[in-house]
Design an enzyme around this catalytic site. Structure first.
Site, mmCIF file in Angstrom:
data_model
loop_
_atom_site.group_PDB
_atom_site.id
_atom_site.type_symbol
_atom_site.label_atom_id
_atom_site.label_comp_id
_atom_site.label_asym_id
_atom_site.label_seq_id
_atom_site.Cartn_x
_atom_site.Cartn_y
_atom_site.Cartn_z
ATOM 1 N N LYS A 52 53.298 10.260 64.017
ATOM 2 C CA LYS A 52 54.000 8.784 64.564
ATOM 3 C C LYS A 52 54.748 8.128 65.751
ATOM 4 O O LYS A 52 55.014 6.907 65.600
ATOM 5 C CB LYS A 52 56.172 10.056 64.415
ATOM 6 C CG LYS A 52 56.179 10.545 63.656
ATOM 7 C CD LYS A 52 56.991 11.838 63.492
ATOM 8 C CE LYS A 52 56.921 12.403 61.223
ATOM 9 N NZ LYS A 52 57.707 13.585 61.731
ATOM 10 N N GLN A 96 62.056 16.954 65.482
ATOM 11 C CA GLN A 96 60.787 17.438 64.397
ATOM 12 C C GLN A 96 61.667 18.584 64.066
ATOM 13 O O GLN A 96 61.435 19.618 64.681
ATOM 14 C CB GLN A 96 59.300 18.026 65.426
ATOM 15 C CG GLN A 96 58.493 17.888 64.288
ATOM 16 C CD GLN A 96 58.060 17.096 63.378
ATOM 17 O OE1 GLN A 96 57.766 15.610 63.300
ATOM 18 N NE2 GLN A 96 57.494 17.399 62.298
ATOM 19 N N ASP A 119 65.329 10.302 59.108
ATOM 20 C CA ASP A 119 64.827 10.763 58.509
ATOM 21 C C ASP A 119 65.753 11.518 57.132
ATOM 22 O O ASP A 119 64.946 11.988 56.397
ATOM 23 C CB ASP A 119 64.521 12.620 58.752
ATOM 24 C CG ASP A 119 63.354 13.238 59.769
ATOM 25 O OD1 ASP A 119 62.222 11.994 59.085
ATOM 26 O OD2 ASP A 119 63.545 13.757 60.648
#
Ligand code: NDP
Length: 281
Positions: A52, A96, A119
């Protein structure tokens, strides 16, 4: 022989589009910043976080890395998210997953400001998708829609079957296909006759989490097959939920693993960050 849907090339296209948008925003004095929080040092998570960061660098997004120790308390993590929510220069916040067992993931996801929820996991984002309002969409299913659209595969009016009903893939996938006017069936471990359901699919999305489970008996001739799974086989080679060699000869289009859905997830994350910054104008 099936057309191979090249996720790597389509992801590269989207990243280049993001890069151009970031440059335009910069000309207007607007920077794009993604905060990435990792708790503990699970090796798989570290690889994802590293990818990322690389993606951010390529498109010109600043990435703020918050690498917290495994024993970080939930309160400390929530404080950090609160601080990042308040920072005007931060456009996206990504935590995460999975988090260590002592931290409640739902509470953490809910703490992220939906305007920075790149997300697309916050209940407000999921609810917005459900009722057709604007909001961030989970990156993997959003990437699959891009794979279909950019490969010229029409969704409207098609029989779309999704295997899997997880919150991050199956459910948002079904809602997105519905938004694109597909006729959608969602299947799962309690589905009575899976082959009968998948055998009707013009577009079959496989997110079952079982290596090479889907063979040609599950697939209608001429279908488009999208494989979300990522596994390592007995020879340590990457493979998907679909038995590619068996299925490819009977379908009209298929995604390979690797190089299909995988690269799209990060591309869509970057796209969500750019959208978030653009909304601040
Ligand atoms: P989950 O394990 O959360 O969900 C799997 C789903 O498959 C569940 O809904 C389950 O049903 C269903 N299922 C399990 N066995 C069967 C069966 N025999 N018949 C029918 N349905 C079944 O997985 P995820 O959605 O998180 O991920 C799916 C796959 O995609 C995994 O391989 C994962 O690694 C991969 N993945 C890849 C990403 C990428 O970027 N390429 C991103 C995210 C995931 P039930 O609900 O009844 O238990």
């Amino acid at each position: 022989m099936a057309k191979i849907i090249d996720g790597k090339a389509i992801a590269a296209q989207i990243k280049d589009e993001c890069r151009a948008k970031v440059a335009t925003l910069k000309e207007k004095g607007i920077g794009v910043t993604l905060a990435v929080i990792q708790v503990g040092n699970d090796p798989a998570s570290s690889v994802y976080v590293g990818n990322k960061k690389k993606g951010c660098e390529y498109v010109g997004i600043n990435s703020l890395a918050h690498e917290l120790p495994e024993d970080t308390t939930e309160d400390k993590l929530l404080d950090l998210i609160g601080e990042l929510n308040r920072r005007a220069d931060v456009n996206g916040i990504l935590v995460q997953l999975p988090l260590p067992g002592h931290i409640n993931e739902d509470r953490v996801i809910c703490a992220i400001d939906p305007r920075k929820d790149v997300d697309g996991f916050h209940p407000a984002s999921v609810g917005a998708l459900c009722i057709g309002q604007p909001g961030f969409v989970s990156c993997t299913p959003a990437g699959i829609i891009q794979l279909l659209v950019r490969s010229g595969i029409e969704i409207a009016g098609k029989e779309c079957v999704v295997i899997g009903r997880s919150n991050i893939v199956g459910k948002p996938m079904a809602l997105l296909l519905l938004r694109e006017n597909g006729t959608v069936t969602v299947t799962h471990s309690r589905t009575k006759d899976l082959k009968a359901a998948t055998g009707r699919a013009d577009i079959l999305i496989v997110a079952v989490g079982k290596p090479k489970m889907i063979t040609r008996e599950y697939v209608k001739e001429g279908a488009t097959v999208i494989d979300v799974g990522i596994h390592r086989d007995a020879n340590n080679k990457l493979c998907g939920d679909v038995d590619y060699d068996d299925v490819a000869p009977v379908c009209s289009a298929i995604t390979p693993v690797p190089g299909g859905v995988g690269p799209m997830t990060i591309a869509m994350l970057l796209n969500n960050c750019v959208e978030s910054a653009a909304q601040t104008i």
